[in-house]
Scaffold this active site. Structure first.
Site, PDB file in Angstrom:
ATOM      1  CG  ASP A 188      -2.028   0.989   1.141  1.00 10.33           C
ATOM      2  OD1 ASP A 188      -3.189   0.553   1.121  1.00 10.33           O
ATOM      3  OD2 ASP A 188      -1.762   2.204   1.077  1.00 10.33           O
ATOM      4  CG  ASN A 196      -4.407  11.140  -5.627  1.00 12.67           C
ATOM      5  OD1 ASN A 196      -3.632  11.357  -6.548  1.00 12.67           O
ATOM      6  ND2 ASN A 196      -5.103  10.033  -5.519  1.00 12.67           N
ATOM      7  CG  ASP A 205      -3.999   8.635 -12.547  1.00 11.84           C
ATOM      8  OD1 ASP A 205      -4.382   8.109 -11.474  1.00 11.84           O
ATOM      9  OD2 ASP A 205      -4.780   9.088 -13.413  1.00 11.84           O
ATOM     10  CD  GLU A 232      -4.550   3.840  -1.742  1.00 10.50           C
ATOM     11  OE1 GLU A 232      -4.829   4.163  -0.578  1.00 10.50           O
ATOM     12  OE2 GLU A 232      -5.378   3.884  -2.682  1.00 10.50           O
TER      13      GLU A 232
END
Length: 325
Positions: A188, A196, A205, A232
């Site tokens: 993770d 983000n 991305d 993620e």
């Protein structure tokens, strides 16, 4: 209009007939080669792959029937129209020619009008065959693209969740059968929501693509499968891999990620992107399932997050030091 790319092979031992056919075919707009024996015909066919063959039945070294039979036998995947040239008109001869692979007949002396009509008919078949080959190739590429879409994650190019599920089930069965260890690692990206929020989804991305590239570079065996598990989260399926071997590979992933130096503007644990990981190793038994193995790796992943992140913990509680930035 004649197709100038159509290549015609004339197999005729009479130089007079051969010259007439060659001149006539070129006047029609076709490329033409003339040979006088069956052996030359077979050699030329293998080297040049003509689109149409005008084949004399009576040749000095073998019958034209035998030439046609050899072509059909030796090159079964291809098809080229064969028109026999003959002065034989018996039904048995006509039947034999069809049986050995011929497609039509021209009776000598050859009429220019009939010759043109028969070649035009075969030309249409050749054009349809070329189109069919083209469409088949396009269909094959489309099927490959669909297969890739069904197996690959569109963003990262890694195996997608569907592929992950299929391969994990297969490797559990393999481990059960061979009694070899199987390791699953779930990763993770640490504080990815903050990433983000700080930089936006386009940068997010790109971050995920870079992490995926790190996982891909770390997997050197063809059997190791890096996958995007979701969001993620990433996964590694490591067949025939004990915990110690998996630990070494995970350490390699950590070094590669640290070396990538992906800046994280809002991480509480460092200036670069890090990951947390959970690892589970089993020799599969009758009670082992994909769900049980994922649950074990997931519990270890949450333990790694609870321990401060930027580390990998095994399901049995073994914890690796936090990777150096």
């Amino acid at each position: 209009m004649s197709d100038p790319s159509l290549k015609v092979l004339v197999v005729e031992d009479s130089r007079t007939v051969g010259a007439f056919l060659s001149t006539t075919l070129r006047a029609f707009g076709y490329a033409c080669e003339v040979v006088t024996t069956g052996a030359e015909a077979l050699d030329h066919y293998g080297a040049a792959k003509p689109d149409l063959i005008l084949l004399d039945v009576m040749l000095p070294d073998m019958e034209g029937f035998a030439v046609a039979e050899r072509i059909r036998r030796d090159d079964p995947e291809s098809w080229v129209p064969i028109i026999f040239l003959t002065s034989l008109e018996s039904e048995d001869d006509l039947s034999r020619g069809i049986e050995v692979g011929g497609d039509d007949y021209l009776t000598k002396p050859v009429s220019r009008v009939v010759l043109k009509a028969k070649i035009h008919a075969m030309e249409r078949i050749v054009a349809m065959r070329r189109r069919l080959i083209e469409l088949t190739a396009q269909l094959s590429e489309a099927n490959k693209a669909l297969a890739r879409q069904s197996e690959e994650d569109a963003l990262t190019g890694l195996a997608n969740r569907r592929m992950f599920d299929l391969i994990l089930a297969r490797e559990i069965e393999h481990s059960r059968r061979t009694k070899q260890p199987l390791t699953l690692v779930l990763f993770d990206v640490d504080y990815f929501k903050r990433y983000n929020d700080a930089l936006g989804h386009i940068h997010g991305d790109q971050c995920l693509r870079e992490v995926a590239q790190v996982l891909r570079r770390a997997c050197r065996r063809a059997t190791d499968l890096p996958a995007r598990y979701g969001g993620e989260e990433f996964a590694l399926i490591l067949p025939n891999t004990p915990r110690t071997g998996a630990r070494l590979l995970v350490q390699g992933v950590a070094r590669l990620l640290a070396g990538a130096r992906i800046a994280h503007p809002d991480s509480p644990i460092g200036e670069f992107v890090t990951f947390s990981g959970g690892m589970a190793t089993v020799i599969a038994s009758d009670t082992t399932s994909s769900l049980s193995l994922v649950r074990a790796a997931d519990e270890a992943l949450y333990a790694a997050k609870g321990a401060g992140r930027n580390r990998v913990i095994s399901f049995d509680g073994d914890s690796a030091p936090a990777p150096a930035p």
